[in-house]
Design an enzyme around this catalytic site. Structure first.
Site, PDB file in Angstrom:
ATOM      1  N   GLY A  12       2.746   1.479   3.280  1.00  0.00           N
ATOM      2  CA  GLY A  12       3.669   0.346   3.380  1.00  0.00           C
ATOM      3  C   GLY A  12       4.887   0.495   2.492  1.00  0.00           C
ATOM      4  O   GLY A  12       6.018   0.229   2.920  1.00  0.00           O
ATOM      5  N   HIS A  16      -5.755   9.136  18.428  1.00  0.00           N
ATOM      6  CA  HIS A  16      -5.224   9.410  17.092  1.00  0.00           C
ATOM      7  C   HIS A  16      -6.340   9.736  16.099  1.00  0.00           C
ATOM      8  O   HIS A  16      -6.280   9.366  14.949  1.00  0.00           O
ATOM      9  CB  HIS A  16      -4.392   8.212  16.615  1.00  0.00           C
ATOM     10  CG  HIS A  16      -3.722   8.407  15.289  1.00  0.00           C
ATOM     11  ND1 HIS A  16      -2.874   9.465  15.037  1.00  0.00           N
ATOM     12  CD2 HIS A  16      -3.766   7.682  14.129  1.00  0.00           C
ATOM     13  CE1 HIS A  16      -2.435   9.381  13.784  1.00  0.00           C
ATOM     14  NE2 HIS A  16      -2.971   8.311  13.217  1.00  0.00           N
ATOM     15  N   THR A  28      -2.826   1.004  11.144  1.00  0.00           N
ATOM     16  CA  THR A  28      -4.137   0.915  10.497  1.00  0.00           C
ATOM     17  C   THR A  28      -5.204   1.659  11.301  1.00  0.00           C
ATOM     18  O   THR A  28      -5.403   1.384  12.481  1.00  0.00           O
ATOM     19  CB  THR A  28      -4.540  -0.569  10.349  1.00  0.00           C
ATOM     20  OG1 THR A  28      -3.494  -1.261   9.673  1.00  0.00           O
ATOM     21  CG2 THR A  28      -5.846  -0.716   9.600  1.00  0.00           C
ATOM     22  N   GLY A  44       0.819  -1.214   0.000  1.00  0.00           N
ATOM     23  CA  GLY A  44       0.000   0.000   0.000  1.00  0.00           C
ATOM     24  C   GLY A  44       0.852   1.262   0.000  1.00  0.00           C
ATOM     25  O   GLY A  44       2.084   1.204   0.034  1.00  0.00           O
TER      26      GLY A  44
END
EC number: 1.1.1.37
Length: 312
Positions: free
Chosen positions: A13, A177, A118, A10
């Site tokens: 990533g 977050h 994530t 991704g």
């Protein structure tokens, strides 16, 4: 030292893998995993960079080969935000992905330090904790929600506003977050002061910075490159601490003493076993204290959502 990146094909990533290939200590191993068939190719591509970091890529349903012997696992797998979505809209897809990957970690490398990137992090970290707990391998000193992006954004925005070098500014960011749970402690930055209005406006900008990127990319993605940088900073700090470097401090979202919520982002002294010490958040300004009190309900609901996803 072996670091595994899950979700390595991704946007986050790939950026993270590039930075780690360049910056991990010589002799480290970097292992890339993603469901996407391109992943071994990403590893081949990165393997041409001349650094003493061994790299391998794995794809398909099974992350086990990538996880074997890992000391640090960074999870960025999942779907990204699109305009009009908030981080909680991601929950329905990403909750299942995190659950599945953490179950594989519990089996294959249960002693690894795990950093969850994530979103929604407030919730996915609770999911990971409950999965590890069910497997009998949960260590609260080894599970982190990576909130470093809030810190690097704060450093950048404060430096811009106050005419400082971004490298000279280090802002503590506590809470969670997403949205109102992100609380930069602007009152604690040495040699910088803010009017009440500046503090309120800057806090809002930091809280909404993710949306700023999503909108600017006009449907083409979310914050991948800055998040890759933030995750690399956190991952590299963790590696240095695991290798015995002293005095490594980073903020991250971890299970603490429950004073504010079960999980809470705060400054941490990192060491050979993950979190060595949860450090105090210090003295808050009236505005910060009010913001902290006002966010806790939201944060606790986010955490509950993750716990219920595994336990109901």
């Amino acid at each position: 030292m072996k670091v595994a990146v899950l979700g390595a094909a991704g946007g986050i990533g790939q950026a993270l893998a590039l930075l780690l290939k360049n910056q991990l200590p010589s002799g480290s191993e970097l292992s890339l995993y993603d469901i996407a068939p391109v992943t071994p190719g990403v590893a081949v591509d990165l393997s041409h960079i001349p650094t003493a970091v061994k790299i391998k890529g794995f794809s398909g349903e099974d992350a086990t080969p990538a996880l074997e012997g890992a000391d640090v696992v960074l999870i960025s797998a999942g779907v990204a935000r699109k305009p009009g979505m908030d981080r909680s809209d991601l929950f329905n897809v990403n909750a299942g992905i995190v659950k599945n990957l953490v179950q594989q970690i519990a089996k294959t490398c249960p002693k690894a330090c795990v950093g969850i990137i994530t979103n929604p992090v407030n919730t996915t970290v609770a999911i990971a904790a409950e999965v590890l707990k069910k497997a009998g391998v949960y260590d609260k000193n080894k599970l982190f929600g990576v909130t470093t992006l809030d810190i690097i954004r704060s450093n950048t925005f404060v430096a811009e506003l106050k005419g400082k070098l971004p490298t000279e500014v280090e802002v503590l960011v506590i809470g969670g977050h997403s949205g109102v749970t992100i609380l930069p402690l602007l009152s604690q930055i040495p040699g910088v002061s803010f009017t009440e209005q500046e503090a309120a406006e800057l806090t809002k900008r930091i809280q909404n910075a993710g949306t700023e990127v999503v909108e600017a990319k006009a449907g083409g993605g979310s914050a991948t490159l800055s998040m890759g940088q933030a995750a690399a900073r956190f991952g590299l700090s963790l590696v240095r601490a695991l290798q015995g470097e002293k005095g490594v401090v980073e903020c991250a979202y971890v299970e603490g003493d429950g004073q504010y919520a079960r999980f809470f982002s705060q400054p941490l002294l990192l060491g050979k076993n993950g979190v060595e010490e949860r450090k105090s958040i210090g003295t808050l300004s009236a505005f910060e204290q009010h913001s902290l009190d006002a966010m806790l309900d939201t944060l606790k609901k986010d955490i509950q959502l993750g716990e219920d996803f595994i336990n109901k």
